[in-house]
Design a protein around this motif. Sequence first.
Motif, PDB file in Angstrom:
ATOM      1  N   GLU A   6       0.829  -1.207   0.000  1.00 30.90           N
ATOM      2  CA  GLU A   6       0.000   0.000   0.000  1.00 30.90           C
ATOM      3  C   GLU A   6       0.857   1.247   0.000  1.00 30.90           C
ATOM      4  O   GLU A   6       0.608   2.200  -0.728  1.00 30.90           O
ATOM      5  N   VAL A   7       1.861   1.248   0.873  1.00 31.64           N
ATOM      6  CA  VAL A   7       2.762   2.392   0.972  1.00 31.64           C
ATOM      7  C   VAL A   7       3.408   2.672  -0.378  1.00 31.64           C
ATOM      8  O   VAL A   7       3.488   3.806  -0.842  1.00 31.64           O
ATOM      9  N   ALA A   8       3.850   1.600  -1.023  1.00 40.37           N
ATOM     10  CA  ALA A   8       4.514   1.767  -2.317  1.00 40.37           C
ATOM     11  C   ALA A   8       3.548   2.336  -3.341  1.00 40.37           C
ATOM     12  O   ALA A   8       3.887   3.236  -4.111  1.00 40.37           O
ATOM     13  N   ARG A   9       2.325   1.806  -3.341  1.00 39.18           N
ATOM     14  CA  ARG A   9       1.331   2.284  -4.301  1.00 39.18           C
ATOM     15  C   ARG A   9       1.057   3.755  -4.098  1.00 39.18           C
ATOM     16  O   ARG A   9       0.965   4.532  -5.039  1.00 39.18           O
ATOM     17  N   ARG A  10       0.905   4.151  -2.818  1.00 39.48           N
ATOM     18  CA  ARG A  10       0.624   5.550  -2.537  1.00 39.48           C
ATOM     19  C   ARG A  10       1.775   6.435  -2.972  1.00 39.48           C
ATOM     20  O   ARG A  10       1.573   7.522  -3.489  1.00 39.48           O
ATOM     21  N   ALA A  11       2.985   5.967  -2.724  1.00 41.55           N
ATOM     22  CA  ALA A  11       4.160   6.757  -3.117  1.00 41.55           C
ATOM     23  C   ALA A  11       4.151   6.941  -4.626  1.00 41.55           C
ATOM     24  O   ALA A  11       4.419   8.029  -5.144  1.00 41.55           O
ATOM     25  N   PHE A  12       3.853   5.878  -5.348  1.00 42.13           N
ATOM     26  CA  PHE A  12       3.786   5.936  -6.807  1.00 42.13           C
ATOM     27  C   PHE A  12       2.829   7.036  -7.228  1.00 42.13           C
ATOM     28  O   PHE A  12       3.139   7.882  -8.053  1.00 42.13           O
ATOM     29  N   ARG A  13       1.650   7.029  -6.604  1.00 43.46           N
ATOM     30  CA  ARG A  13       0.648   8.011  -7.008  1.00 43.46           C
ATOM     31  C   ARG A  13       1.062   9.429  -6.636  1.00 43.46           C
ATOM     32  O   ARG A  13       0.828  10.371  -7.376  1.00 43.46           O
ATOM     33  N   ARG A  14       1.687   9.544  -5.473  1.00 46.50           N
ATOM     34  CA  ARG A  14       2.094  10.876  -5.051  1.00 46.50           C
ATOM     35  C   ARG A  14       3.103  11.451  -6.031  1.00 46.50           C
ATOM     36  O   ARG A  14       3.011  12.602  -6.442  1.00 46.50           O
ATOM     37  N   PHE A  15       4.078  10.646  -6.413  1.00 43.49           N
ATOM     38  CA  PHE A  15       5.083  11.143  -7.338  1.00 43.49           C
ATOM     39  C   PHE A  15       4.493  11.438  -8.701  1.00 43.49           C
ATOM     40  O   PHE A  15       5.016  12.268  -9.445  1.00 43.49           O
ATOM     41  N   ALA A  16       3.420  10.753  -9.033  1.00 42.61           N
ATOM     42  CA  ALA A  16       2.789  11.016 -10.312  1.00 42.61           C
ATOM     43  C   ALA A  16       2.244  12.430 -10.376  1.00 42.61           C
ATOM     44  O   ALA A  16       2.003  12.943 -11.463  1.00 42.61           O
ATOM     45  N   THR A  17       2.065  13.076  -9.241  1.00 42.33           N
ATOM     46  CA  THR A  17       1.539  14.433  -9.290  1.00 42.33           C
ATOM     47  C   THR A  17       2.637  15.476  -9.499  1.00 42.33           C
ATOM     48  O   THR A  17       2.357  16.632  -9.763  1.00 42.33           O
ATOM     49  N   TYR A  18       3.873  15.069  -9.376  1.00 37.16           N
ATOM     50  CA  TYR A  18       4.950  16.053  -9.511  1.00 37.16           C
ATOM     51  C   TYR A  18       5.336  16.248 -10.968  1.00 37.16           C
ATOM     52  O   TYR A  18       6.494  16.126 -11.339  1.00 37.16           O
ATOM     53  N   ARG A  19       4.345  16.576 -11.785  1.00 34.87           N
ATOM     54  CA  ARG A  19       4.619  16.588 -13.211  1.00 34.87           C
ATOM     55  C   ARG A  19       5.624  17.630 -13.642  1.00 34.87           C
ATOM     56  O   ARG A  19       6.531  17.369 -14.407  1.00 34.87           O
ATOM     57  N   GLY A  20       5.418  18.860 -13.110  1.00 33.81           N
ATOM     58  CA  GLY A  20       6.293  19.968 -13.510  1.00 33.81           C
ATOM     59  C   GLY A  20       7.743  19.684 -13.189  1.00 33.81           C
ATOM     60  O   GLY A  20       8.637  19.910 -14.005  1.00 33.81           O
ATOM     61  N   GLY A 107      11.652   1.940   2.550  1.00 34.86           N
ATOM     62  CA  GLY A 107      12.024   1.157   1.372  1.00 34.86           C
ATOM     63  C   GLY A 107      10.840   1.024   0.430  1.00 34.86           C
ATOM     64  O   GLY A 107      10.981   1.148  -0.793  1.00 34.86           O
ATOM     65  N   ALA A 108       9.666   0.812   1.016  1.00 36.53           N
ATOM     66  CA  ALA A 108       8.473   0.691   0.186  1.00 36.53           C
ATOM     67  C   ALA A 108       8.160   2.008  -0.511  1.00 36.53           C
ATOM     68  O   ALA A 108       7.799   2.042  -1.689  1.00 36.53           O
ATOM     69  N   VAL A 109       8.309   3.106   0.223  1.00 37.04           N
ATOM     70  CA  VAL A 109       8.090   4.422  -0.388  1.00 37.04           C
ATOM     71  C   VAL A 109       9.031   4.595  -1.570  1.00 37.04           C
ATOM     72  O   VAL A 109       8.648   5.040  -2.646  1.00 37.04           O
ATOM     73  N   ASP A 110      10.273   4.218  -1.356  1.00 37.85           N
ATOM     74  CA  ASP A 110      11.271   4.377  -2.410  1.00 37.85           C
ATOM     75  C   ASP A 110      10.954   3.489  -3.605  1.00 37.85           C
ATOM     76  O   ASP A 110      11.163   3.878  -4.755  1.00 37.85           O
ATOM     77  N   ALA A 111      10.446   2.290  -3.305  1.00 35.77           N
ATOM     78  CA  ALA A 111      10.106   1.380  -4.404  1.00 35.77           C
ATOM     79  C   ALA A 111       8.996   1.980  -5.255  1.00 35.77           C
ATOM     80  O   ALA A 111       9.055   1.956  -6.488  1.00 35.77           O
ATOM     81  N   GLY A 112       8.004   2.548  -4.601  1.00 33.24           N
ATOM     82  CA  GLY A 112       6.922   3.186  -5.349  1.00 33.24           C
ATOM     83  C   GLY A 112       7.436   4.339  -6.186  1.00 33.24           C
ATOM     84  O   GLY A 112       7.092   4.486  -7.372  1.00 33.24           O
ATOM     85  N   ARG A 113       8.281   5.125  -5.582  1.00 30.49           N
ATOM     86  CA  ARG A 113       8.857   6.252  -6.297  1.00 30.49           C
ATOM     87  C   ARG A 113       9.664   5.772  -7.491  1.00 30.49           C
ATOM     88  O   ARG A 113       9.545   6.288  -8.605  1.00 30.49           O
ATOM     89  N   ALA A 114      10.517   4.777  -7.263  1.00 24.99           N
ATOM     90  CA  ALA A 114      11.384   4.279  -8.334  1.00 24.99           C
ATOM     91  C   ALA A 114      10.560   3.728  -9.485  1.00 24.99           C
ATOM     92  O   ALA A 114      10.889   3.938 -10.658  1.00 24.99           O
TER      93      ALA A 114
END
Lengths: 264, 270, 329
Positions: A6-20, A107-114
């Motif tokens: 879940e943490v990884a998924r959320r991180a993925f989505r959060r980073f998806a908002t940093y478009r600029g 680590g999970a946050v980083d995995a989502g981000r990566a």
Amino acid sequence: MRVYVEVARRAFRRFATYRGATVAALLTNTVFGILLTSVVAAVVRSRGGAPVDGLDRDGLVTQIWLGQGLIGVVNIFFRTPDLTERIRTGDVVVDLYRPVDLQAWWGAVDAGRAAYEVLVRFIPPVAVGVLLFDARLPALVDVPAVVVAMVLAVTVSFGLRFLASASGFWVLDARGVERVLLTVWLFGSGMSIPLPLLPDGLETAVRLLPFAATIQGVSDVWTGTTSPSLPVALAGQAAWAVALLLAGRATLARATRKVVVQGG
Amino acid sequence: MADDAGSVRLYGRLVGAEVRSAMEYPGPFAASLLTSFAIAALEVVAVAAIFSNVDELVGWSLGEVVLLTGLAQTGFHLAEVTVGQLDHLPDLVRSGRLDTYLLRPRRLLFQVVTQDVDLAALGKLAQSVAVLVVGLAATDVPFGPRSAALLVVSLVGGAVIYAAVWIATTAVTFWLIDSREVSAAFTYGGRQMSMYPLGVYAPSVRTLARYVVPLAFTAYYPALGLIGRDDELGAPAGLAWAGPGVAAVTMVVGLAIWGAGIRAYRSTGA
Amino acid sequence: MTGVAGGEVLIELRGAEKVFTQRVRRGRLRRVRREVRAVDGIDLTVRRGEMVGYLGPNGAGKSTTVKMLTGILVPTDGTVRVDGLDPNRHRIELARRVGVVFGQRSQLWPDLPLVDSFELLRHIYAVPEADYRERRAELDELLDLADILDTPVRQLSLGQRMRGDLAAALLHGPELIYLDEPTIGLDVVAKDRVRRFLAHLNTERGVTVLLTTHDLVDVERLCRRVVVIDHGRVVHDGELAALVRASGATRTVVVTLAEPGPPLEVAGVAAVAVDGVRQRLRLASDGVSASAVVAAAMARAEVVDIAVEEPAIDEVVAAVYQRGLADPV
């Protein structure tokens, strides 16, 4: 275990908002990619076309664009200082009391981000390199190894960054530590200059450090120039990953004891 | 109406206060300077390493490229010491501190640039000067008034050009929220580019470096002037002396972009 | 009370408007433009020496107004003048004569001792040595700063920090100050101290004050004149008493009975709230006499104690907000 997914998924989505920010970063990647390609091409030209350490012009150019593509994925520039910030302000104490493993969490946050950055920051520079500058794609048979190398690279990188952040438990200026680390890392990973271009003695020494495992390691697998052999190279990356993660756990345990005893 | 002379005095006071407080812990201060010195030196290692593979790069020797690197780095770090705090602009906007600055009777640019003093940058500056000295020695630049004058002119021009680029690219924050990457692409990218002879790059890049963002004047033309070498790309001799003029124009443009940025910020409020 | 009317005009807003264009996402890719009229035609005049309360619900446009007055934001229409000058063009000049305190954001340097912030500001505002010393002496005393001067601002309590911010805003001797929620989060004692200080500033020193606040007791204690805005427009501008009348909020008679009983039925009472032995009788309108209601209550039950309460000021303001644009001033 579900928590971490879940943490990884959320991180993925959060980073998806940093478009600029992502677009801007790609701009930087492209600029540096072009500049470094020019230098490297000039080097090869000045050598009369002779390859360096088994890499011809296109091979070196490939490594340069790979580096630009990987630098975001591997997060050398610490674009997510959350943990460091939490340690600095002391908020991390709250996290330490939770029944969740701090290292696994981050680590999970980083995995989502990566995962997100592989899509958005890895593909474009590599595509530019391949389409405009004659960079090469890996041989089909090497692709699984490339994937493994990339996963290991992110893990090693996480291990390094976690330790750097954790220094904040003892050092007042963790950001300063990170800055120093950044410069050494840029050099040691082959970003400032692909490691094959270094004089042999220096290259051997630098390759012994974990930084090489984060970018140069992947480049080697991609261009098929691992030495002494592919399995040994991957094992080396894995060894660093394990060692850094274990060091991170040990550091975290000491920090936890310190915090609990001192009361934050 | 803005009290610019007073602002300069104020800045001097701030730097003095910062230096005094750093000197209270001379050990750590010296350590941090040495660390930045050492770290910055890694860049030179990369440049030197290039020459372990070739004897000459597009006809330039190691010594000559070291000179280029020294000029580019010194100009860059001079700019960094002066206006490097611009990198914090996105934080200032986000936290609302920028509005606080707008309440004070001082120019906004001045306040942003002086909000903090990064003494560690002095370590990097020292390192670049060291490289510059090595480069001058390695290329047998004659030791005399002409060289000295050209050197000063080039460094001032270079610093002003980097500073102008820094100001202009940071102003992007007023339109786009976070300018750091854009800024880095041009400032750090500009430095990276200047460290190697212009002949390394494709014609399009060369044109950009000469006429659009005049980075060629931060190191390449000065180096030609100092070494006494002709430009294989055909530029007239003595172009290095035009550096300050070019720098002044660049700064005017940079400040205009910054001014436009502030106007945009005050229209939309961010 | 405070606020001497009749001085020269210091602040003037005429038809001031601030329209923000927002790009809002509709669905996956489309961006629609949406206009937000934060300030929608405000006419406001403040004379030298006044202390004006500036009220409004969140999002009414209070902060936007202050930002236009200080030059942080440029109006999209209308004129804004402070002492005859356009804050947009004369930002630096006006900044020398204006002080601002934001309740939620400090302008002090967090890591430095309080006194260092004062010293830095002295140089930023180029305050002459003698003036600085004199003002510091006065402010240190009035705001009781002696004990906290050497404490890093980060370590100050909210009340202490607010006193520090007030002093900081006044070091350069401004003739006009904008206060944005200066008592927010403070305890009762601290609030009282701040209010006394502000009253002193206005009456003894003639400093013109524009006080934006949600704390209606601030308004009650300090401002004779109150400007209420809502949705970017002025809905009331006048004396506080007039505001109360305009709102239609009424007083409440509180009777304490000897023993609990059913709600009293008395003419002229709009509502009764029973709480054990105490009953709160809300008068139906301004015309109803409180003493008549008391007499009637005493006739119906054994009354042990009585009190008459003025309408709670937040009710007053809420009522004004609700009536708002229906009865424009």
